[in-house]
Design a protein around this motif. Structure first.
Motif, PDB file in Angstrom:
ATOM      1  N   GLN A 299     -39.027 -55.520   1.973  1.00  0.00           N
ATOM      2  CA  GLN A 299     -37.850 -54.653   2.021  1.00  0.00           C
ATOM      3  C   GLN A 299     -37.503 -54.297   3.450  1.00  0.00           C
ATOM      4  O   GLN A 299     -36.333 -54.332   3.862  1.00  0.00           O
ATOM      5  CB  GLN A 299     -38.124 -53.386   1.207  1.00  0.00           C
ATOM      6  CG  GLN A 299     -36.911 -52.507   0.988  1.00  0.00           C
ATOM      7  CD  GLN A 299     -35.909 -53.129   0.028  1.00  0.00           C
ATOM      8  OE1 GLN A 299     -36.285 -53.710  -0.981  1.00  0.00           O
ATOM      9  NE2 GLN A 299     -34.630 -53.028   0.358  1.00  0.00           N
ATOM     10  N   LYS A 334     -44.064 -55.258  -8.504  1.00  0.00           N
ATOM     11  CA  LYS A 334     -42.640 -55.561  -8.265  1.00  0.00           C
ATOM     12  C   LYS A 334     -41.775 -54.890  -9.328  1.00  0.00           C
ATOM     13  O   LYS A 334     -40.720 -54.322  -9.035  1.00  0.00           O
ATOM     14  CB  LYS A 334     -42.405 -57.069  -8.260  1.00  0.00           C
ATOM     15  CG  LYS A 334     -41.007 -57.462  -7.785  1.00  0.00           C
ATOM     16  CD  LYS A 334     -40.853 -58.954  -7.686  1.00  0.00           C
ATOM     17  CE  LYS A 334     -39.567 -59.334  -6.987  1.00  0.00           C
ATOM     18  NZ  LYS A 334     -38.370 -58.679  -7.504  1.00  0.00           N
ATOM     19  N   GLU A 335     -42.228 -54.953 -10.564  1.00  0.00           N
ATOM     20  CA  GLU A 335     -41.486 -54.300 -11.645  1.00  0.00           C
ATOM     21  C   GLU A 335     -41.575 -52.785 -11.523  1.00  0.00           C
ATOM     22  O   GLU A 335     -40.567 -52.081 -11.681  1.00  0.00           O
ATOM     23  CB  GLU A 335     -42.033 -54.768 -12.989  1.00  0.00           C
ATOM     24  CG  GLU A 335     -41.307 -54.175 -14.181  1.00  0.00           C
ATOM     25  CD  GLU A 335     -41.806 -54.723 -15.499  1.00  0.00           C
ATOM     26  OE1 GLU A 335     -41.456 -54.147 -16.542  1.00  0.00           O
ATOM     27  OE2 GLU A 335     -42.540 -55.739 -15.483  1.00  0.00           O
ATOM     28  N   ASN A 338     -39.437 -51.575  -8.819  1.00  0.00           N
ATOM     29  CA  ASN A 338     -38.046 -52.005  -8.980  1.00  0.00           C
ATOM     30  C   ASN A 338     -37.550 -52.685  -7.703  1.00  0.00           C
ATOM     31  O   ASN A 338     -36.446 -52.429  -7.224  1.00  0.00           O
ATOM     32  CB  ASN A 338     -37.148 -50.815  -9.333  1.00  0.00           C
ATOM     33  CG  ASN A 338     -35.777 -51.258  -9.838  1.00  0.00           C
ATOM     34  OD1 ASN A 338     -35.620 -52.355 -10.373  1.00  0.00           O
ATOM     35  ND2 ASN A 338     -34.777 -50.427  -9.641  1.00  0.00           N
ATOM     36  N   SER A 339     -38.407 -53.564  -7.153  1.00  0.00           N
ATOM     37  CA  SER A 339     -38.077 -54.255  -5.915  1.00  0.00           C
ATOM     38  C   SER A 339     -36.902 -55.200  -6.129  1.00  0.00           C
ATOM     39  O   SER A 339     -36.883 -55.991  -7.074  1.00  0.00           O
ATOM     40  CB  SER A 339     -39.286 -55.055  -5.418  1.00  0.00           C
ATOM     41  OG  SER A 339     -38.933 -55.874  -4.322  1.00  0.00           O
ATOM     42  N   LYS A 340     -35.931 -55.118  -5.233  1.00  0.00           N
ATOM     43  CA  LYS A 340     -34.738 -55.950  -5.322  1.00  0.00           C
ATOM     44  C   LYS A 340     -34.875 -57.250  -4.526  1.00  0.00           C
ATOM     45  O   LYS A 340     -33.984 -58.093  -4.567  1.00  0.00           O
ATOM     46  CB  LYS A 340     -33.520 -55.172  -4.822  1.00  0.00           C
ATOM     47  CG  LYS A 340     -33.255 -53.870  -5.567  1.00  0.00           C
ATOM     48  CD  LYS A 340     -33.071 -54.093  -7.072  1.00  0.00           C
ATOM     49  CE  LYS A 340     -32.759 -52.787  -7.791  1.00  0.00           C
ATOM     50  NZ  LYS A 340     -32.685 -52.957  -9.260  1.00  0.00           N
ATOM     51  N   PRO A 342     -35.840 -60.849  -4.048  1.00  0.00           N
ATOM     52  CA  PRO A 342     -36.251 -61.954  -4.916  1.00  0.00           C
ATOM     53  C   PRO A 342     -37.602 -62.518  -4.475  1.00  0.00           C
ATOM     54  O   PRO A 342     -37.832 -62.724  -3.278  1.00  0.00           O
ATOM     55  CB  PRO A 342     -35.140 -62.989  -4.742  1.00  0.00           C
ATOM     56  CG  PRO A 342     -33.976 -62.231  -4.194  1.00  0.00           C
ATOM     57  CD  PRO A 342     -34.555 -61.134  -3.366  1.00  0.00           C
TER      58      PRO A 342
END
Length: 354
Positions: A299, A334-335, A338-340, A342
């Motif tokens: 991020q 990651k879930e 809520n990592s955006k 990819p």
């Protein structure tokens, strides 16, 4: 000022040193007879997020023959349309084969088998497991290699027998004070400091910081080469598109520094393993990102796609619960976060063009 210095040594290597004098990284600690390399942000770390319990739940996209081992990722993946023209093949552990936009072939941290002797023998005797034979380029692919890049001197990232097999044809790019560790021969070696840069073909090459350490030789009470060589990662840039290989690293502010200097990174090859050891406390995490550290770093780097590495069926499973535990933890965190960013998950030997 950035300058290049041509140097010769007894091994007959052709060594070029590219040093950024505006970014000193070598320090003399109190009581030391000589300066050694240091991290940019040494000392105790504060981590933005930590998985405390139940960090390794089963995931339907990860099929394993044994608990967390002999696994294969089968999840549906959407490849971002980045138009970088880089092709990335993960060979296993930290080793990658890269095809560049100008049709060069590069290797990153190539280690094809076990550690160099005598550590290969000592590692197994001390309880470590032999590594399964990794995927490896064909003889024709090795013959086509233009350049080889190393992130640091540790045995699982730098192997002399592989250098001898690859040969003296490619250009070798390494951190400072590295060339003396090469096998005998006539290798074309470029040593670089953090934020030094050069160019090969149409691709700009930048050496960047990592939060890690270096040593290769240790004789109790007699000799240690701790901190004698630098460590770091690589940023490759072609026509505004970037690929970043982090090397071994713990989480620190250097990720934000890299983003501030080079902008959002298109492709991020980030480590997610070797952060855990029941007897070493936080030391392993200090020098190796957890999966959640890697997600935070992605991020901060502005990664348009993150490709994780370090886990796998052909790794050594060093400092982890099991060979695929880091990937299970990554998928879970990651879930949860809520990592955006990819994440493109490769099985060893697979490749992707982005």
């Amino acid at each position: 000022m950035i300058f290049a210095l041509l140097a010769g040594c007894a091994s007959q290597h052709r060594v070029t040193v590219i040093n950024n004098e505006n970014y000193p990284v070598k320090y003399a600690e109190s009581g030391q007879s000589e300066a050694i390399f240091s991290n940019a942000y040494p000392g105790k770390k504060t981590y933005p997020v930590t998985c405390e319990k139940s960090c390794y739940p089963a995931h339907p996209d990860l099929i394993c023959e044994e608990p967390d081992d002999r696994c294969h990722y089968i999840g549906k993946q959407i490849s971002p349309v980045l138009q970088t023209q880089f092709t990335v093949q993960w060979l296993g552990h930290a080793s990658f084969l890269i095809k560049t936009p100008d049709e060069q072939t590069w290797l990153l941290d190539p280690v094809s088998g076990q550690f160099d002797w005598p550590v290969n023998w000592a590692f197994v005797v001390s309880g470590g497991r032999n590594r399964n034979t990794p995927n490896w380029p064909t003889a024709a692919e090795l013959e086509a290699v233009n350049a080889v890049f190393y992130s640091h001197i540790h045995y699982d990232h730098f192997n002399k027998s592989d250098i001898q097999a690859i040969g003296a044809k490619p250009n070798y790019f390494v951190p400072l004070e590295f060339s003396d560790y090469f096998p005998s021969g006539n290798y074309n070696i470029t040593e670089m400091s953090w934020y030094a840069q050069t160019k090969l073909g149409e691709v700009n090459i930048h050496f960047v910081p990592a939060n890690h350490f270096s040593n290769r030789m240790w004789v109790p009470f007699l000799y240690s080469d701790y901190g004698k060589t630098l460590w770091g990662g690589w940023v490759f840039e072609h026509q505004g598109k970037t690929l970043y290989f982090a090397g071994d690293t713990g989480y620190s502010k250097h990720f934000k520094d890299i983003q501030e200097k080079y902008g959002e990174i298109d492709i991020c090859l980030l480590p997610i393993a070797s952060y855990y050891h029941p007897e070493e406390g936080n030391w392993f995490r200090y020098v190796h990102t957890t999966p959640e550290d890697a997600l935070v770093a992605a991020q901060e780097l502005g990664c348009k796609v993150m490709i994780p590495w370090g886990y796998g069926n052909k790794s050594w499973g060093m400092g982890d619960v099991s060979a695929h535990a880091p990937l299970k933890r990554l998928l879970y965190m990651k879930e949860r976060l809520n990592s955006k960013v990819p994440a493109y998950i490769l099985n060893e030997g697979e490749s992707i063009s982005l």
